[in-house]
Design a protein around this motif. Structure first.
Motif, short mmCIF file in Angstrom:
data_model
loop_
_atom_site.label_atom_id
_atom_site.label_comp_id
_atom_site.label_asym_id
_atom_site.label_seq_id
_atom_site.Cartn_x
_atom_site.Cartn_y
_atom_site.Cartn_z
N SER A 2 -20.23 -24.91 54.88
CA SER A 2 -19.42 -24.17 53.91
C SER A 2 -18.60 -25.18 53.11
CB SER A 2 -18.48 -23.18 54.63
OG SER A 2 -19.22 -22.24 55.35
N ASP A 3 -19.17 -25.61 52.00
CA ASP A 3 -18.59 -26.74 51.27
C ASP A 3 -17.16 -26.50 50.82
OD1 ASP A 3 -20.89 -28.34 51.47
OD2 ASP A 3 -21.83 -27.27 49.83
N PHE A 4 -16.81 -25.24 50.54
CA PHE A 4 -15.46 -24.99 50.05
C PHE A 4 -14.42 -25.24 51.15
CE2 PHE A 4 -16.35 -20.88 51.92
CZ PHE A 4 -15.12 -20.41 52.35
N VAL A 5 -14.81 -25.09 52.44
CA VAL A 5 -13.87 -25.38 53.53
C VAL A 5 -13.68 -26.90 53.63
CG1 VAL A 5 -13.34 -25.05 55.96
CG2 VAL A 5 -14.68 -23.32 54.73
N LYS A 6 -14.77 -27.64 53.46
CA LYS A 6 -14.65 -29.10 53.41
C LYS A 6 -13.72 -29.51 52.28
CE LYS A 6 -19.30 -30.38 55.02
NZ LYS A 6 -20.54 -31.06 54.64
N ALA A 7 -13.89 -28.84 51.15
CA ALA A 7 -13.08 -29.18 49.97
C ALA A 7 -11.59 -28.99 50.27
CB ALA A 7 -13.49 -28.31 48.78
N LEU A 8 -11.24 -27.93 50.99
CA LEU A 8 -9.84 -27.70 51.36
C LEU A 8 -9.31 -28.80 52.27
CD1 LEU A 8 -9.52 -23.87 52.13
CD2 LEU A 8 -8.26 -25.15 50.41
N MET A 9 -10.17 -29.32 53.14
CA MET A 9 -9.75 -30.39 54.04
C MET A 9 -9.50 -31.69 53.28
SD MET A 9 -12.31 -29.85 57.28
CE MET A 9 -12.46 -28.31 58.16
N ILE A 10 -10.21 -31.85 52.15
CA ILE A 10 -10.08 -33.09 51.37
C ILE A 10 -8.92 -33.01 50.38
CG2 ILE A 10 -11.26 -34.67 49.77
CD1 ILE A 10 -13.93 -33.41 50.81
N GLU A 11 -8.85 -31.88 49.67
CA GLU A 11 -7.92 -31.78 48.53
C GLU A 11 -7.17 -30.43 48.58
OE1 GLU A 11 -5.67 -32.17 45.93
OE2 GLU A 11 -7.10 -33.78 45.46
N LYS A 12 -5.87 -30.48 48.84
CA LYS A 12 -5.11 -29.24 48.99
C LYS A 12 -5.05 -28.43 47.69
CE LYS A 12 -0.49 -31.27 48.30
NZ LYS A 12 0.82 -31.49 48.94
N GLU A 13 -5.23 -29.09 46.54
CA GLU A 13 -5.22 -28.38 45.26
C GLU A 13 -6.39 -27.40 45.15
OE1 GLU A 13 -3.08 -28.49 42.36
OE2 GLU A 13 -1.84 -29.16 44.05
N MET A 14 -7.39 -27.56 46.03
CA MET A 14 -8.54 -26.67 46.00
C MET A 14 -8.17 -25.23 46.35
SD MET A 14 -11.12 -28.31 44.86
CE MET A 14 -12.37 -27.08 45.20
N ILE A 15 -7.01 -25.03 46.95
CA ILE A 15 -6.56 -23.66 47.24
C ILE A 15 -6.33 -22.88 45.95
CG2 ILE A 15 -4.06 -24.07 47.31
CD1 ILE A 15 -6.04 -21.91 49.81
N LYS A 16 -6.20 -23.59 44.82
CA LYS A 16 -6.03 -22.94 43.52
C LYS A 16 -7.36 -22.66 42.81
CE LYS A 16 -1.59 -25.28 42.70
NZ LYS A 16 -0.89 -26.27 41.84
N ASP A 17 -8.43 -23.28 43.32
CA ASP A 17 -9.76 -23.08 42.73
C ASP A 17 -10.12 -21.60 42.81
OD1 ASP A 17 -12.52 -22.82 42.30
OD2 ASP A 17 -12.96 -24.79 43.14
N PRO A 18 -10.44 -20.95 41.69
CA PRO A 18 -10.76 -19.51 41.73
C PRO A 18 -11.93 -19.18 42.65
CG PRO A 18 -11.28 -20.49 39.58
CD PRO A 18 -10.47 -21.50 40.32
N PHE A 19 -12.90 -20.11 42.77
CA PHE A 19 -14.02 -19.88 43.68
C PHE A 19 -13.53 -19.87 45.12
CE2 PHE A 19 -17.22 -21.71 46.56
CZ PHE A 19 -18.24 -20.80 46.41
#
Length: 920
Positions: free
Chosen positions: A413-430
């Motif tokens: 689940s790439d979006f969970v990885k993304a959250l672990m890398i970059e906290k700003e991803m919590i704002k990503d609409p996806f």
């Protein structure tokens, strides 16, 4: 599940109507099948390994093929880094085609039978053809038959494949055809080969007899089942049903071969006509220090030296043991036909600390409103915790409280990885939308009883000490007495009593309380069995748990006090067993057994029982209606067993239709009819509207229609009308019609209460998922792209959107399992990955294009993550210097979630290359 060590294979999965329309001669390319969603992924099995061996006798070996697959994957990865030109685009397209061809098994096809007439035509001499090759019926797996799906193989491999599956057995042995079909289908189980043991012993099962109070159900003597309470009823128990033993040294070896760093408590294994668990137990230590003897008698009556053995099988594991002359004969046949021991699943290193209940476990519990509030509270609080939009809590919600670096590397689940890398991803609409949808899904799950409790699922074992006593012809006592159980997990937590559940459940008699023991002797002999639950050899627990055996069955155990306090310890139900006729199975017998197994009558019976629980809630416990429904619910266990027996070719009675069907009561005497209709279980309970979307649509339409009529006729809402203390005749008629035509049962059953309480908490909460400014450029690199390639990818994007709609419609229509849905989704995604890279082979440039397509306008962003998820993660890692942040348990932490505290830990991920998640 054991870790998959070879690539998933692709096969055709086609409906029989498709073959019929093609006049039984279908031409279908891999690419067409991908476009038509007629291709599925399949994990490796003995049958697939046999097919490879048959087809590659003089060509590439299996290892050569896997090596070639790996080489192609690496080539694809390298071309993604090269400049874009026509040569590279053609090359990457050819590589994807080559990869599909290597992974595709042309000789194996699954056919979904739409009509019995189709099945008869397919099994006739005329048969059917795919791409000019004739196919013949191989077998139907137990799970496949429920979905009317049968395995066919090409005539090119059929004869040798059949010979291998038959494995030199004595074909004059009388067998129950349905059971034989199930034994044959073990060769289709997803499994990973392990090294063969140096010495195998087969022994008779350990059987015990004892007396217990039971409830006996017999439907053979009258129209309706007769229930009697039997005191001191003599029972027998096959305590070793489905399990054997493996030495710790071999267990360690197998664990390493499967990529694990611990000695597993047990392995679920397969071999020819062989299935079950092997639990790690030092039977050589037992021979030396307890039996003081090395010589034992095997199943064939031969003397064997147990010191020359690494694995002990029981006759309940080796299904056709008596179709061979000896263990040597059996193993010779296995070697000749290419069989080896293989593993389908391995017990975990550690058990989880929290798991979820389900409605079957809850529906028979008599819970007050206060108790329900306490039971749902942990689930409610967990969901509330994540509603605030904290990226740290989102990670915990999505991946649980035991997050580590391995989860990052293995997580697809790439979006969970993304959250672990970059906290700003919590704002990503996806990402926001994904989390939002998962929260909504979790809320709906809670409405149907998926509630968090402290506890876990663990594999059942019998008492291996009892089995060893039986092997050495000693008096069987076991270490555990009647009513005693062993669980290292709970012992380590100083818990001495847990509730125990096993699905499928019928009634309250199926629930057990396990009282745990932990003597020094038990700790010594069970020292390798860390993550299983050991049952004693002397009580009715297995009978109560709907006939639980030890071949891999699991139980949920929890120390939740609300649950424990609500359990009434009732006698086990024993259903009078029927037997199927044994014969020398012919092909026609096996085909008929398939037909008998088509459909899921077991599921239908279980749903009717749940409806009875719902109706029962309308009556007081001392009423005639309540007692009759209680009788019918208990009889449900008998009818569940009958549904299973029917698949085995046993003539069995179905549940009486007058218990759940209105029209079946028409010709009954008026007094009987009126009583039956009063307690008729003809409607699914209200909470089922969150399981069946169509039922929810019908329910909403009903309520909305009456709501509109209510406002128009009575100038008040429906709830206001219902709440009125006095009603006139017109209002009474209106409400009677409303409730009479209600498409679901809306009683105050415990499950409907839970559902409404969850609705009351969350249906009024406005979540915090507001649109925020998000700089989507952090997902990209600096690479430029041309407008021409942008337009080409944009066209692919439009095609993707259209195909996604069709894909979702098909998945919904076919009602496939979650696992099959996931595999189909992965294949669907891979189809578009291949197309995208044939347009633009440069991964950096392609990523920038799809991000701009998806993020520059308010549209679906799933395409970007499906096509370039790995590249997005790579870009984020570069931006963050390969550092990720994960929440870890910390009593001094500043993150509170699920009643625990966490702090964020920084981890450096070595290298930029991530594990490939495609073509696994």
């Amino acid at each position: 599940m054991a870790k998959q060590q070879s690539s998933l294979k692709y096969i055709f999965k086609i409906h029989s109507s498709r073959l019929r329309k093609s006049k039984w001669n279908l031409n279908l390319t891999i690419q067409q099948a991908i476009e038509n969603e007629e291709i599925v992924s399949l994990a490796d099995s003995s049958v697939l390994r046999f097919i490879r061996e048959i087809n590659n006798k003089n060509n590439n070996t299996y290892n050569d093929i896997e090596k070639k697959i790996k080489e192609i994957k690496n080539e694809i990865k390298q071309i993604k880094k090269k400049e874009i030109n026509s040569e590279n685009k053609k090359k990457i397209k050819k590589l994807y085609d080559d990869l599909y061809n290597l992974l595709f098994v042309k000789d194996y096809v699954c056919i979904v039978i739409d009509r019995i007439q189709d099945y008869d035509r397919m099994n006739s001499k005329k048969g059917f053809y795919i791409n000019g090759v004739k196919f013949k019926r191989l077998l139907a797996t137990t799970g496949g038959a429920k979905n009317s799906t049968v395995v066919f193989v090409s005539a090119n491999v059929y004869e040798e494949l059949q010979e291998r599956i038959e494995n030199g057995r004595n074909k004059n042995k009388m067998l129950v055809p349905a059971k034989f079909e199930a034994y044959k289908s073990l060769a289709c189980s997803a499994s990973i080969p392990v090294s063969n043991p140096k010495g195998v012993l087969v022994v008779k099962d350990c059987e015990t007899t004892f007396k217990a109070n039971v409830i006996k159900i017999d439907d053979t003597k009258s129209q309706y089942p007769i229930i009697t309470e039997e005191k001191d009823y003599l029972l027998s128990l096959v305590d070793s049903d489905g399990y054997g033993l493996i030495l710790p040294s071999l267990s360690e070896k197998w664990s390493k071969e499967l990529g694990e760093d611990y000695i597993a408590s047990g392995f679920c294994i397969r071999n020819s006509f062989c299935k079950g668990m092997l639990f790690t137990f030092d039977f050589l230590d037992f021979a030396k220090n307890i039996a003081k003897n090395n010589i034992v008698i095997d199943a064939w009556g031969n003397q064997k030296d147990i010191t020359q053995v690494e694995v002990v099988l029981t006759t309940s594991m080796l299904k056709l043991w008596d179709s061979y002359n000896s263990i040597e004969h059996y193993l010779e046949c296995c070697e000749k036909n290419g069989y080896t021991f293989s593993v389908t699943k391995i017990t975990p290193k550690e058990l989880e600390n929290e798991r979820n209940l389900n409605y079957q476990f809850i529906q028979s519990l008599d819970l007050s409103d206060v108790q329900i509030d306490k039971l749902i509270d942990p689930t409610v609080e967990e969901i509330k915790d994540v509603l605030g939009g904290d990226y740290r809590k989102s990670i915990l919600f999505l991946k649980g409280s035991h997050v580590n670096e391995d989860i990052f590397n293995n997580n697809e689940s790439d979006f969970v990885k993304a959250l672990m890398i970059e906290k700003e991803m919590i704002k990503d609409p996806f990402v926001k939308n994904k989390i939002h949808n998962m929260i909504k899904k979790r809320i709906n799950e809670a409405k149907v009883g998926v509630l968090k409790v402290r506890g876990n699922f663990s594999t059942i074992s019998g008492d291996p000490y009892s089995l060893c006593q039986s092997i050495f012809d000693m008096e069987v006592t076991g270490l555990l007495k009647s009513g005693e159980f062993y669980s290292k997990y709970w012992n380590d937590k100083n818990v001495d009593k847990v509730a125990c559940f096993r699905a499928p459940m019928t009634c309250h008699n199926n629930i057990r309380i396990l009282r745990l023991k932990n003597t020094d002797e038990m700790k010594y002999w069970y020292k390798y069995m860390d993550t299983c639950t050991i049952f004693n050899s002397w009580d009715t627990t297995s009978h109560a748990l709907n006939g639980a055996d030890r071949d891999g069955d699991t139980v949920l155990t929890t120390d939740n006090q609300i649950i424990l306090n609500a359990i009434e310890e009732l006698d086990a139900i024993i259903c009078v067993q029927k037997t199927a006729e044994k014969k020398i199975p012919e092909e026609a017998d096996l085909i008929q057994s398939n037909k008998d197994s088509f459909g899921d009558e077991i599921g239908s019976t279980t749903n009717r029982i749940t409806s009875m629980f719902d109706v029962r809630a309308n009556f007081s416990k001392d009423s005639k209606e309540y007692k009759e429904l209680d009788y019918r619910i208990r009889c449900g266990q008998n009818y569940q067993q009958n549904a299973i027996d029917k698949t085995k070719g046993i003539e069995s009675k179905p549940m009486p239709k007058e218990w759940y069907d209105y029209h079946s009561n028409k010709n009954l005497p008026s007094e009987v009819r009126e009583f039956n209709l009063k307690i008729l279980a003809d409607k699914k309970p209200y909470f089922f509207t969150y399981i069946y979307p169509e039922l929810r649509r019908v329910y909403r339409n009903h309520v909305n229609t009456y709501e509109e009529n209510c406002v128009e006729n009575f100038r008040c809402t429906l709830n206001e009308l219902i709440s009125k203390s006095n009603h006139n005749e017109k209002e009474k008629e209106f409400l009677q019609s409303y409730f009479r035509h209600m498409p679901v049962s809306i009683s105050d059953s415990v499950m409907n209460k839970i559902c409404r309480k969850i609705e009351n908490v969350f249906d009024r909460i406005k979540d915090n998922f507001k649109t925020e400014d998000f700089d989507f450029n952090i997902l990209k690199s600096q690479k430029k792209y041309s407008q021409h390639r942008y337009n080409q990818v944009k066209n692919l994007y439009e095609e993707y959107l259209e195909d996604t709609k069709l894909f979702m419609q098909k998945i919904k229509k076919d009602r496939v399992s979650d696992e099959e849905k996931q595999l189909s989704r992965s294949l669907f995604k891979q189809k578009f990955i291949a197309k995208a890279h044939s347009i633009c082979n440069d991964a950096d440039e392609l990523c920038n294009i799809v991000v701009d397509i998806c993020y520059k306008r308010n549209t679906s962003k799933q395409f970007a993550w499906d096509i370039c998820g790995e590249q997005i993660i790579s870009n984020l890692l570069k931006r963050n210097k390969n550092i990720i942040h994960i929440p870890v348990l910390d009593e001094n932490g500043d993150v509170e979630f699920g009643g625990e505290t966490f702090s964020m830990k920084k981890i450096l991920i070595e290298g930029e290359e991530l594990n490939e998640s495609h073509f696994k």
